[in-house]
Motif scaffolding. Structure first.
Motif, mmCIF file in Angstrom:
data_model
loop_
_atom_site.group_PDB
_atom_site.id
_atom_site.type_symbol
_atom_site.label_atom_id
_atom_site.label_comp_id
_atom_site.label_asym_id
_atom_site.label_seq_id
_atom_site.Cartn_x
_atom_site.Cartn_y
_atom_site.Cartn_z
ATOM 1 N N PRO A 40 -56.791 -42.845 -81.474
ATOM 2 C CA PRO A 40 -56.132 -43.213 -82.735
ATOM 3 C C PRO A 40 -54.615 -43.143 -82.603
ATOM 4 C CG PRO A 40 -57.890 -41.612 -83.121
ATOM 5 C CD PRO A 40 -57.715 -41.704 -81.635
ATOM 6 N N GLY A 41 -53.927 -44.104 -83.258
ATOM 7 C CA GLY A 41 -52.476 -44.235 -83.115
ATOM 8 C C GLY A 41 -51.708 -42.939 -83.306
ATOM 9 N N ARG A 42 -52.114 -42.132 -84.273
ATOM 10 C CA ARG A 42 -51.350 -40.915 -84.587
ATOM 11 C C ARG A 42 -51.741 -39.696 -83.739
ATOM 12 N NH1 ARG A 42 -49.099 -40.393 -90.010
ATOM 13 N NH2 ARG A 42 -48.269 -42.460 -90.389
ATOM 14 N N LEU A 43 -52.813 -39.831 -82.965
ATOM 15 C CA LEU A 43 -53.324 -38.649 -82.262
ATOM 16 C C LEU A 43 -52.546 -38.368 -80.973
ATOM 17 C CD1 LEU A 43 -55.610 -36.491 -82.213
ATOM 18 C CD2 LEU A 43 -56.897 -38.075 -80.765
ATOM 19 N N LYS A 44 -52.140 -37.121 -80.797
ATOM 20 C CA LYS A 44 -51.458 -36.717 -79.547
ATOM 21 C C LYS A 44 -52.500 -36.004 -78.691
ATOM 22 C CE LYS A 44 -47.281 -37.671 -81.345
ATOM 23 N NZ LYS A 44 -47.832 -38.616 -82.314
ATOM 24 N N ILE A 45 -53.013 -36.725 -77.669
ATOM 25 C CA ILE A 45 -54.128 -36.112 -76.937
ATOM 26 C C ILE A 45 -53.668 -35.087 -75.899
ATOM 27 C CG2 ILE A 45 -56.012 -37.798 -77.215
ATOM 28 C CD1 ILE A 45 -55.129 -39.084 -74.650
ATOM 29 N N ASP A 46 -52.334 -34.966 -75.757
ATOM 30 C CA ASP A 46 -51.856 -33.958 -74.800
ATOM 31 C C ASP A 46 -51.687 -32.581 -75.460
ATOM 32 O OD1 ASP A 46 -49.866 -34.832 -76.418
ATOM 33 O OD2 ASP A 46 -48.329 -35.018 -74.861
ATOM 34 N N ARG A 47 -51.998 -32.491 -76.753
ATOM 35 C CA ARG A 47 -51.851 -31.194 -77.425
ATOM 36 C C ARG A 47 -52.969 -30.230 -77.017
ATOM 37 N NH1 ARG A 47 -49.614 -32.051 -83.103
ATOM 38 N NH2 ARG A 47 -47.684 -33.136 -82.625
ATOM 39 N N PRO A 48 -52.673 -28.918 -76.920
ATOM 40 C CA PRO A 48 -53.733 -27.956 -76.590
ATOM 41 C C PRO A 48 -54.862 -28.019 -77.622
ATOM 42 C CG PRO A 48 -51.563 -26.865 -76.755
ATOM 43 C CD PRO A 48 -51.355 -28.294 -77.130
ATOM 44 N N GLY A 49 -56.088 -27.971 -77.142
ATOM 45 C CA GLY A 49 -57.247 -27.952 -78.055
ATOM 46 C C GLY A 49 -57.752 -29.326 -78.441
ATOM 47 N N ILE A 50 -57.040 -30.396 -78.023
ATOM 48 C CA ILE A 50 -57.471 -31.759 -78.371
ATOM 49 C C ILE A 50 -58.123 -32.423 -77.158
ATOM 50 C CG2 ILE A 50 -56.664 -34.084 -79.024
ATOM 51 C CD1 ILE A 50 -56.392 -32.247 -81.359
ATOM 52 N N HIS A 51 -59.295 -32.993 -77.385
ATOM 53 C CA HIS A 51 -60.003 -33.712 -76.310
ATOM 54 C C HIS A 51 -60.375 -35.088 -76.836
ATOM 55 C CE1 HIS A 51 -60.617 -29.801 -74.259
ATOM 56 N NE2 HIS A 51 -60.585 -29.380 -75.522
ATOM 57 N N PHE A 52 -60.418 -36.056 -75.917
ATOM 58 C CA PHE A 52 -60.776 -37.414 -76.345
ATOM 59 C C PHE A 52 -61.933 -37.948 -75.489
ATOM 60 C CE2 PHE A 52 -60.274 -42.045 -75.786
ATOM 61 C CZ PHE A 52 -60.613 -42.406 -77.085
ATOM 62 N N HIS A 53 -62.947 -38.463 -76.141
ATOM 63 C CA HIS A 53 -64.109 -39.030 -75.436
ATOM 64 C C HIS A 53 -64.245 -40.486 -75.868
ATOM 65 C CE1 HIS A 53 -65.356 -34.838 -74.592
ATOM 66 N NE2 HIS A 53 -64.851 -34.621 -75.810
ATOM 67 N N GLN A 54 -64.077 -41.356 -74.925
ATOM 68 C CA GLN A 54 -64.077 -42.782 -75.273
ATOM 69 C C GLN A 54 -65.501 -43.356 -75.323
ATOM 70 O OE1 GLN A 54 -61.780 -45.321 -72.697
ATOM 71 N NE2 GLN A 54 -61.436 -46.718 -74.413
ATOM 72 N N VAL A 55 -65.765 -44.119 -76.366
ATOM 73 C CA VAL A 55 -67.056 -44.803 -76.490
ATOM 74 C C VAL A 55 -66.863 -46.204 -75.935
ATOM 75 C CG1 VAL A 55 -68.805 -45.636 -78.114
ATOM 76 C CG2 VAL A 55 -67.511 -43.544 -78.627
ATOM 77 N N SER A 56 -67.706 -46.592 -74.972
ATOM 78 C CA SER A 56 -67.614 -47.993 -74.548
ATOM 79 C C SER A 56 -68.991 -48.634 -74.659
ATOM 80 C CB SER A 56 -67.053 -48.113 -73.138
ATOM 81 O OG SER A 56 -67.588 -47.110 -72.328
ATOM 82 N N VAL A 57 -68.983 -49.901 -75.012
ATOM 83 C CA VAL A 57 -70.247 -50.627 -75.196
ATOM 84 C C VAL A 57 -70.404 -51.561 -74.009
ATOM 85 C CG1 VAL A 57 -71.606 -52.020 -76.813
ATOM 86 C CG2 VAL A 57 -69.679 -50.654 -77.644
ATOM 87 N N PRO A 58 -71.501 -51.417 -73.265
ATOM 88 C CA PRO A 58 -71.675 -52.316 -72.124
ATOM 89 C C PRO A 58 -71.785 -53.768 -72.574
ATOM 90 C CG PRO A 58 -73.610 -50.904 -72.446
ATOM 91 C CD PRO A 58 -72.582 -50.464 -73.433
ATOM 92 N N ASP A 59 -71.166 -54.640 -71.815
ATOM 93 C CA ASP A 59 -71.201 -56.061 -72.151
ATOM 94 C C ASP A 59 -72.426 -56.685 -71.488
ATOM 95 O OD1 ASP A 59 -70.494 -58.488 -73.057
ATOM 96 O OD2 ASP A 59 -68.930 -58.858 -71.552
ATOM 97 N N TYR A 60 -73.564 -56.575 -72.142
ATOM 98 C CA TYR A 60 -74.832 -56.976 -71.555
ATOM 99 C C TYR A 60 -75.228 -58.319 -72.162
ATOM 100 C CZ TYR A 60 -79.686 -56.313 -70.037
ATOM 101 O OH TYR A 60 -80.907 -56.460 -69.459
ATOM 102 N N PRO A 61 -75.604 -59.324 -71.331
ATOM 103 C CA PRO A 61 -75.825 -60.673 -71.852
ATOM 104 C C PRO A 61 -76.872 -60.753 -72.965
ATOM 105 C CG PRO A 61 -76.117 -60.589 -69.450
ATOM 106 C CD PRO A 61 -75.768 -59.218 -69.892
ATOM 107 N N LEU A 62 -77.796 -59.795 -72.977
ATOM 108 C CA LEU A 62 -78.845 -59.819 -74.005
ATOM 109 C C LEU A 62 -78.284 -59.563 -75.411
ATOM 110 C CD1 LEU A 62 -81.984 -59.996 -74.129
ATOM 111 C CD2 LEU A 62 -82.021 -57.513 -74.047
ATOM 112 N N PHE A 63 -77.146 -58.824 -75.455
ATOM 113 C CA PHE A 63 -76.587 -58.481 -76.767
ATOM 114 C C PHE A 63 -75.758 -59.628 -77.319
ATOM 115 C CE2 PHE A 63 -76.034 -53.899 -75.004
ATOM 116 C CZ PHE A 63 -77.364 -53.613 -75.262
#
Ligand code: GMT
Length: 373
Positions: A40-63
Protein backbone atom coordinates in the motif's frame (compact mmCIF):
# COMPACT_ATOMS: atom_id res chain seq x y z
CA UNK A 1 -0.25 -9.94 19.15
CA UNK A 2 0.40 -11.30 15.69
CA UNK A 3 -1.96 -9.43 13.42
CA UNK A 4 -2.67 -9.97 9.71
CA UNK A 5 -4.03 -6.96 7.80
CA UNK A 6 -5.55 -7.13 4.34
CA UNK A 7 -6.67 -4.08 2.38
CA UNK A 8 -6.81 -2.54 -1.08
CA UNK A 9 -3.29 -1.24 -1.65
CA UNK A 10 -4.54 1.51 -3.95
CA UNK A 11 -4.85 5.20 -3.14
CA UNK A 12 -8.25 5.14 -1.38
CA UNK A 13 -8.79 6.13 2.24
CA UNK A 14 -9.27 2.50 3.34
CA UNK A 15 -5.71 1.61 2.26
CA UNK A 16 -4.42 4.70 4.06
CA UNK A 17 -6.28 3.76 7.26
CA UNK A 18 -5.13 0.13 7.13
CA UNK A 19 -1.50 1.21 6.58
CA UNK A 20 -1.48 3.86 9.32
CA UNK A 21 -3.22 1.43 11.68
CA UNK A 22 -0.65 -1.31 10.97
CA UNK A 23 2.28 1.06 11.52
CA UNK A 24 0.69 2.37 14.74
CA UNK A 25 0.14 -1.19 16.02
CA UNK A 26 3.74 -2.11 15.19
CA UNK A 27 4.94 0.92 17.16
CA UNK A 28 2.97 -0.42 20.10
CA UNK A 29 4.91 -3.69 19.89
CA UNK A 30 2.58 -5.88 17.81
CA UNK A 31 3.82 -7.99 14.90
CA UNK A 32 1.89 -6.88 11.84
CA UNK A 33 1.65 -8.86 8.59
CA UNK A 34 0.18 -7.15 5.53
CA UNK A 35 -1.30 -9.58 3.02
CA UNK A 36 -2.27 -8.07 -0.34
CA UNK A 37 -1.14 -7.87 -3.98
CA UNK A 38 1.05 -4.75 -3.69
CA UNK A 39 2.59 -2.64 -0.96
CA UNK A 40 0.00 0.00 0.00
CA UNK A 41 1.18 3.50 -0.94
CA UNK A 42 1.37 4.77 2.64
CA UNK A 43 2.95 1.67 4.18
CA UNK A 44 6.63 1.79 5.20
CA UNK A 45 7.67 -1.84 5.08
CA UNK A 46 11.12 -1.12 6.48
CA UNK A 47 9.66 -0.23 9.88
CA UNK A 48 10.29 -2.67 12.78
CA UNK A 49 7.37 -5.06 13.27
CA UNK A 50 6.00 -4.63 9.72
CA UNK A 51 5.99 -7.57 7.31
CA UNK A 52 4.61 -7.77 3.79
CA UNK A 53 3.34 -10.91 2.04
CA UNK A 54 2.50 -10.50 -1.60
CA UNK A 55 -0.48 -12.28 -3.12
CA UNK A 56 0.03 -13.28 -6.73
CA UNK A 57 -2.47 -14.96 -9.01
CA UNK A 58 -1.04 -17.44 -11.49
CA UNK A 59 -1.82 -16.54 -15.07
CA UNK A 60 -3.31 -19.89 -16.05
CA UNK A 61 -5.01 -20.16 -19.48
CA UNK A 62 -8.04 -21.90 -17.99
CA UNK A 63 -8.91 -18.80 -15.95
CA UNK A 64 -10.91 -16.32 -17.92
CA UNK A 65 -11.11 -14.30 -14.69
CA UNK A 66 -8.15 -14.71 -12.36
CA UNK A 67 -9.44 -15.87 -8.94
CA UNK A 68 -7.73 -13.23 -6.78
CA UNK A 69 -9.99 -13.91 -3.78
CA UNK A 70 -8.91 -17.55 -3.70
CA UNK A 71 -5.22 -16.71 -4.06
CA UNK A 72 -5.69 -14.20 -1.23
CA UNK A 73 -7.40 -16.77 1.02
CA UNK A 74 -4.66 -19.28 0.30
CA UNK A 75 -1.95 -16.76 1.14
CA UNK A 76 -3.78 -15.73 4.32
CA UNK A 77 -4.01 -19.38 5.44
CA UNK A 78 -0.34 -19.93 4.64
CA UNK A 79 0.81 -16.83 6.56
CA UNK A 80 -1.55 -17.52 9.46
CA UNK A 81 -0.13 -21.02 9.88
CA UNK A 82 3.51 -20.11 9.33
CA UNK A 83 3.70 -17.16 11.70
CA UNK A 84 0.85 -18.13 14.04
CA UNK A 85 -1.46 -15.16 13.46
CA UNK A 86 -3.94 -14.39 16.24
CA UNK A 87 -6.27 -12.56 13.91
CA UNK A 88 -6.79 -11.20 10.43
CA UNK A 89 -8.14 -7.67 10.23
CA UNK A 90 -9.88 -7.39 6.87
CA UNK A 91 -10.66 -3.96 5.40
CA UNK A 92 -13.67 -4.41 3.11
CA UNK A 93 -15.97 -7.39 2.89
CA UNK A 94 -14.95 -8.27 -0.67
CA UNK A 95 -12.44 -9.77 -1.15
CA UNK A 96 -10.61 -9.35 2.15
CA UNK A 97 -13.17 -10.50 4.72
CA UNK A 98 -14.45 -13.38 2.61
CA UNK A 99 -10.82 -14.42 1.96
CA UNK A 100 -10.08 -14.27 5.69
CA UNK A 101 -13.15 -16.39 6.53
CA UNK A 102 -12.00 -19.03 4.11
CA UNK A 103 -8.49 -18.91 5.60
CA UNK A 104 -10.01 -19.32 9.08
CA UNK A 105 -11.80 -22.46 7.89
CA UNK A 106 -8.62 -23.82 6.33
CA UNK A 107 -6.41 -23.14 9.34
CA UNK A 108 -8.91 -23.98 12.09
CA UNK A 109 -7.70 -23.30 15.62
CA UNK A 110 -8.18 -19.90 17.13
CA UNK A 111 -7.63 -17.60 14.18
CA UNK A 112 -10.16 -14.74 14.41
CA UNK A 113 -11.49 -12.51 11.64
CA UNK A 114 -12.22 -8.86 12.32
CA UNK A 115 -13.86 -6.92 9.50
CA UNK A 116 -13.88 -3.16 9.09
CA UNK A 117 -16.50 -1.91 6.65
CA UNK A 118 -15.51 1.27 4.87
CA UNK A 119 -18.53 2.18 2.86
CA UNK A 120 -18.36 1.41 -0.80
CA UNK A 121 -18.80 -2.29 0.07
CA UNK A 122 -22.11 -1.46 1.75
CA UNK A 123 -23.48 1.71 0.17
CA UNK A 124 -22.73 0.77 -3.45
CA UNK A 125 -21.44 -2.77 -4.02
CA UNK A 126 -23.47 -4.21 -1.14
CA UNK A 127 -26.75 -3.28 -2.78
CA UNK A 128 -25.80 -5.01 -6.01
CA UNK A 129 -27.80 -8.26 -5.99
CA UNK A 130 -24.77 -10.19 -7.23
CA UNK A 131 -22.79 -9.41 -4.08
CA UNK A 132 -25.53 -9.01 -1.46
CA UNK A 133 -25.45 -12.64 -0.19
CA UNK A 134 -21.68 -12.77 0.13
CA UNK A 135 -21.50 -9.47 2.01
CA UNK A 136 -24.29 -10.60 4.32
CA UNK A 137 -22.34 -13.83 4.93
CA UNK A 138 -19.11 -11.99 5.80
CA UNK A 139 -21.03 -9.72 8.19
CA UNK A 140 -22.68 -12.68 9.90
CA UNK A 141 -19.57 -14.84 10.10
CA UNK A 142 -16.86 -12.33 11.03
CA UNK A 143 -15.82 -12.66 14.68
CA UNK A 144 -16.11 -8.89 15.12
CA UNK A 145 -17.14 -5.92 13.02
CA UNK A 146 -16.35 -2.25 12.97
CA UNK A 147 -17.62 0.65 10.87
CA UNK A 148 -16.04 4.03 10.22
CA UNK A 149 -19.11 6.20 10.99
CA UNK A 150 -22.47 6.09 12.73
CA UNK A 151 -24.10 6.55 9.33
CA UNK A 152 -22.37 3.45 7.97
CA UNK A 153 -23.04 1.39 11.10
CA UNK A 154 -26.77 2.16 10.88
CA UNK A 155 -26.81 1.58 7.14
CA UNK A 156 -25.26 -1.88 7.60
CA UNK A 157 -27.86 -2.79 10.25
CA UNK A 158 -30.70 -1.65 7.99
CA UNK A 159 -29.43 -3.11 4.72
CA UNK A 160 -28.38 -6.48 6.07
CA UNK A 161 -30.79 -6.86 8.98
CA UNK A 162 -27.73 -7.21 11.12
CA UNK A 163 -28.19 -7.71 14.83
CA UNK A 164 -24.52 -8.20 15.66
CA UNK A 165 -22.75 -5.42 17.51
CA UNK A 166 -20.78 -3.20 15.14
CA UNK A 167 -18.13 -1.13 16.86
CA UNK A 168 -17.87 2.48 15.76
CA UNK A 169 -14.24 3.46 15.18
CA UNK A 170 -13.82 6.71 13.31
CA UNK A 171 -11.08 7.07 10.75
CA UNK A 172 -8.12 9.02 12.01
CA UNK A 173 -4.93 10.92 11.22
CA UNK A 174 -1.48 10.64 12.74
CA UNK A 175 -0.82 14.20 14.00
CA UNK A 176 2.93 13.70 13.38
CA UNK A 177 2.16 13.69 9.64
CA UNK A 178 0.57 17.13 9.95
CA UNK A 179 3.08 18.96 12.08
CA UNK A 180 3.47 22.65 11.33
CA UNK A 181 5.37 23.03 8.12
CA UNK A 182 6.04 26.03 5.99
CA UNK A 183 3.93 25.43 2.88
CA UNK A 184 4.74 28.77 1.23
CA UNK A 185 7.22 27.30 -1.25
CA UNK A 186 4.69 24.65 -2.31
CA UNK A 187 2.02 27.32 -2.67
CA UNK A 188 4.18 29.60 -4.78
CA UNK A 189 4.89 26.66 -7.07
CA UNK A 190 1.15 26.42 -7.88
CA UNK A 191 0.13 30.05 -7.59
CA UNK A 192 3.11 32.28 -8.42
CA UNK A 193 0.71 35.18 -9.02
CA UNK A 194 -1.06 34.91 -5.68
CA UNK A 195 -4.29 33.29 -6.91
CA UNK A 196 -6.64 31.49 -4.48
CA UNK A 197 -6.13 27.75 -4.50
CA UNK A 198 -8.79 25.01 -4.37
CA UNK A 199 -8.13 21.28 -4.15
CA UNK A 200 -10.08 18.08 -4.77
CA UNK A 201 -8.67 14.65 -3.88
CA UNK A 202 -10.44 11.45 -4.92
CA UNK A 203 -10.52 8.41 -7.17
CA UNK A 204 -12.69 10.30 -9.67
CA UNK A 205 -15.66 7.97 -9.64
CA UNK A 206 -19.22 9.13 -10.39
CA UNK A 207 -20.07 9.16 -6.70
CA UNK A 208 -17.61 12.05 -6.22
CA UNK A 209 -19.65 14.42 -8.46
CA UNK A 210 -16.59 15.82 -10.24
CA UNK A 211 -18.87 17.97 -12.40
CA UNK A 212 -19.82 19.91 -9.30
CA UNK A 213 -16.14 20.41 -8.44
CA UNK A 214 -15.51 21.87 -11.89
CA UNK A 215 -18.67 24.00 -11.83
CA UNK A 216 -17.73 25.49 -8.44
CA UNK A 217 -14.21 26.25 -9.70
CA UNK A 218 -15.39 27.86 -12.95
CA UNK A 219 -18.01 29.97 -11.17
CA UNK A 220 -15.57 31.19 -8.48
CA UNK A 221 -12.98 31.94 -11.13
CA UNK A 222 -15.36 34.43 -12.80
CA UNK A 223 -14.95 36.82 -9.84
CA UNK A 224 -11.84 35.71 -7.97
CA UNK A 225 -8.49 34.67 -9.46
CA UNK A 226 -8.58 30.97 -8.57
CA UNK A 227 -6.71 27.81 -9.44
CA UNK A 228 -7.81 24.20 -8.91
CA UNK A 229 -5.58 21.25 -8.03
CA UNK A 230 -6.90 17.75 -8.77
CA UNK A 231 -5.17 14.85 -7.02
CA UNK A 232 -5.96 11.26 -8.03
CA UNK A 233 -7.10 9.49 -11.15
CA UNK A 234 -10.22 7.68 -12.27
CA UNK A 235 -12.89 7.52 -14.95
CA UNK A 236 -14.25 11.04 -14.35
CA UNK A 237 -10.90 12.81 -14.58
CA UNK A 238 -10.58 13.09 -18.35
CA UNK A 239 -14.12 14.48 -18.91
CA UNK A 240 -13.42 17.01 -16.15
CA UNK A 241 -10.20 18.16 -17.80
CA UNK A 242 -12.02 18.44 -21.14
CA UNK A 243 -14.72 20.58 -19.58
CA UNK A 244 -12.14 22.95 -18.13
CA UNK A 245 -10.39 23.14 -21.52
CA UNK A 246 -13.71 23.92 -23.21
CA UNK A 247 -14.19 26.80 -20.77
CA UNK A 248 -10.69 28.06 -21.64
CA UNK A 249 -9.56 27.66 -18.03
CA UNK A 250 -6.92 24.95 -18.50
CA UNK A 251 -4.16 27.38 -17.47
CA UNK A 252 -5.68 27.42 -13.98
CA UNK A 253 -6.03 23.65 -13.63
CA UNK A 254 -3.29 21.54 -12.08
CA UNK A 255 -3.95 17.79 -12.40
CA UNK A 256 -1.32 15.98 -10.35
CA UNK A 257 -2.43 12.34 -10.72
CA UNK A 258 -1.98 9.90 -7.84
CA UNK A 259 0.22 10.95 -4.94
CA UNK A 260 1.32 8.78 -2.02
CA UNK A 261 1.12 11.65 0.43
CA UNK A 262 -1.16 14.60 -0.04
CA UNK A 263 -0.62 16.55 3.17
CA UNK A 264 1.93 18.96 1.82
CA UNK A 265 -0.17 19.72 -1.23
CA UNK A 266 -3.41 20.19 0.75
CA UNK A 267 -1.61 22.39 3.30
CA UNK A 268 -0.66 24.83 0.54
CA UNK A 269 -4.30 25.39 -0.52
CA UNK A 270 -7.21 27.52 0.73
CA UNK A 271 -10.19 25.16 0.51
CA UNK A 272 -10.90 21.49 -0.22
CA UNK A 273 -13.99 20.58 -2.26
CA UNK A 274 -15.72 17.24 -1.60
CA UNK A 275 -19.25 17.51 -3.06
CA UNK A 276 -19.91 13.73 -3.07
CA UNK A 277 -23.20 11.95 -3.66
CA UNK A 278 -22.40 9.73 -0.69
CA UNK A 279 -19.39 9.28 1.54
CA UNK A 280 -19.28 6.92 4.50
CA UNK A 281 -16.60 9.05 6.13
CA UNK A 282 -14.59 11.28 3.77
CA UNK A 283 -10.87 10.90 4.56
CA UNK A 284 -9.95 13.78 2.25
CA UNK A 285 -12.09 16.14 4.35
CA UNK A 286 -10.37 14.95 7.53
CA UNK A 287 -6.90 15.34 6.00
CA UNK A 288 -7.81 18.88 4.94
CA UNK A 289 -8.99 19.65 8.48
CA UNK A 290 -5.69 18.33 9.88
CA UNK A 291 -3.90 20.70 7.50
CA UNK A 292 -5.99 23.62 8.76
CA UNK A 293 -7.76 23.87 5.40
CA UNK A 294 -11.58 24.11 5.66
CA UNK A 295 -13.43 21.47 3.61
CA UNK A 296 -16.61 22.29 1.67
CA UNK A 297 -18.61 19.04 1.74
CA UNK A 298 -22.13 17.75 1.12
CA UNK A 299 -24.78 16.72 3.59
CA UNK A 300 -24.51 12.99 2.99
CA UNK A 301 -23.37 9.81 4.67
CA UNK A 302 -20.88 10.26 7.48
CA UNK A 303 -19.61 13.68 6.36
CA UNK A 304 -21.65 15.61 8.97
CA UNK A 305 -19.94 13.47 11.64
CA UNK A 306 -16.57 14.69 10.40
CA UNK A 307 -17.32 18.32 9.52
CA UNK A 308 -19.16 20.73 11.81
CA UNK A 309 -21.02 23.13 9.50
CA UNK A 310 -19.83 26.71 9.87
CA UNK A 311 -17.30 25.71 12.54
CA UNK A 312 -14.72 23.36 11.01
CA UNK A 313 -15.90 23.55 7.40
CA UNK A 314 -19.08 24.02 5.38
CA UNK A 315 -21.88 21.61 4.51
CA UNK A 316 -24.27 22.05 1.57
CA UNK A 317 -27.06 19.88 0.19
CA UNK A 318 -25.87 17.36 -2.43
CA UNK A 319 -25.88 19.05 -5.86
CA UNK A 320 -26.46 22.56 -4.49
CA UNK A 321 -23.62 24.19 -6.40
CA UNK A 322 -24.98 27.72 -5.72
CA UNK A 323 -24.69 27.16 -1.99
CA UNK A 324 -21.18 25.72 -2.27
CA UNK A 325 -20.05 28.61 -4.49
CA UNK A 326 -21.46 31.16 -2.02
CA UNK A 327 -19.83 29.51 0.97
CA UNK A 328 -16.50 29.09 -0.81
CA UNK A 329 -16.56 32.69 -2.06
CA UNK A 330 -17.24 34.03 1.44
CA UNK A 331 -14.30 32.10 2.85
CA UNK A 332 -11.95 32.98 0.01
CA UNK A 333 -12.71 36.68 0.45
CA UNK A 334 -12.40 36.62 4.22
CA UNK A 335 -8.91 35.48 5.16
CA UNK A 336 -9.50 35.84 8.92
CA UNK A 337 -12.68 33.74 8.90
CA UNK A 338 -10.96 31.09 6.80
CA UNK A 339 -7.89 30.96 9.03
CA UNK A 340 -10.03 30.71 12.17
CA UNK A 341 -12.16 27.93 10.65
CA UNK A 342 -8.96 26.12 9.62
CA UNK A 343 -7.54 26.46 13.14
CA UNK A 344 -10.67 24.93 14.68
CA UNK A 345 -10.73 22.18 12.05
CA UNK A 346 -7.14 21.24 12.85
CA UNK A 347 -7.86 21.17 16.58
CA UNK A 348 -10.82 18.82 16.09
CA UNK A 349 -8.86 16.59 13.69
CA UNK A 350 -6.01 16.27 16.20
CA UNK A 351 -8.30 15.58 19.17
CA UNK A 352 -11.35 13.68 17.96
CA UNK A 353 -9.76 11.80 15.05
CA UNK A 354 -6.41 10.99 16.62
CA UNK A 355 -4.42 7.84 15.75
CA UNK A 356 -3.91 6.97 19.43
CA UNK A 357 -7.64 7.01 20.15
CA UNK A 358 -8.28 4.69 17.22
CA UNK A 359 -5.40 2.39 18.23
CA UNK A 360 -6.88 2.04 21.74
CA UNK A 361 -10.28 1.14 20.28
CA UNK A 362 -8.88 -1.36 17.75
CA UNK A 363 -6.69 -2.98 20.43
CA UNK A 364 -9.76 -3.33 22.67
CA UNK A 365 -11.66 -4.94 19.82
CA UNK A 366 -8.78 -7.37 19.20
CA UNK A 367 -8.49 -8.28 22.88
CA UNK A 368 -12.22 -8.79 23.33
CA UNK A 369 -12.40 -10.91 20.21
CA UNK A 370 -9.37 -13.12 20.82
CA UNK A 371 -9.70 -13.28 24.60
CA UNK A 372 -6.46 -11.53 25.49
CA UNK A 373 -3.03 -10.36 24.41
O1 GMT B 1 -14.28 6.72 -1.86
C1 GMT B 1 -13.79 5.76 -2.43
O2 GMT B 1 -14.19 5.35 -3.48
C2 GMT B 1 -12.63 5.02 -1.84
C3 GMT B 1 -13.02 4.22 -0.62
C4 GMT B 1 -11.78 3.55 -0.06
O3 GMT B 1 -11.60 2.35 -0.30
O4 GMT B 1 -11.01 4.20 0.61
O5 GMT B 1 -13.54 5.13 0.35
C5 GMT B 1 -14.39 4.64 1.34
O6 GMT B 1 -13.63 4.37 2.53
C6 GMT B 1 -12.95 5.53 3.07
C7 GMT B 1 -12.14 5.08 4.27
O7 GMT B 1 -12.94 4.60 5.31
C8 GMT B 1 -13.97 6.60 3.43
O8 GMT B 1 -13.31 7.76 3.93
C9 GMT B 1 -14.79 6.99 2.18
O9 GMT B 1 -15.80 7.90 2.59
C10 GMT B 1 -15.44 5.73 1.59
N1 GMT B 1 -16.07 6.09 0.30
C11 GMT B 1 -17.39 6.12 0.12
O10 GMT B 1 -18.19 5.87 1.01
C12 GMT B 1 -17.85 6.52 -1.23
Amino acid sequence: MKIGISCYPTFGGSGVIASELGMGLAERGHEVHFITYAVPGRLKIDRPGIHFHQVSVPDYPLFEYSPYSLALASKMADVAERVGLDLIHAHYAIPHAIGALLARDIVGGNLKVITTLHGTDITLVGRDPSFMPIIKYTIERSDALSAVSIFLRDDICRTFNCEKPIKLIYNFIDPRDFEDRDSRAERIRYTPDGEKLLIHVSNFRKVKRINDVIEIFLRLREKIRTKLILVGTGPELEPAVQRVEKAGAEGDLIALGNRETVNEIICSTDLLLLPSETESFGMAALEAMACGVPPIVTDCGGLPEVVDDGVTGCISPVGDVDDMVNKARELLLNEDARTEMGRRAREVAFKKFNLNLALDLYEDLYVNTTGGM
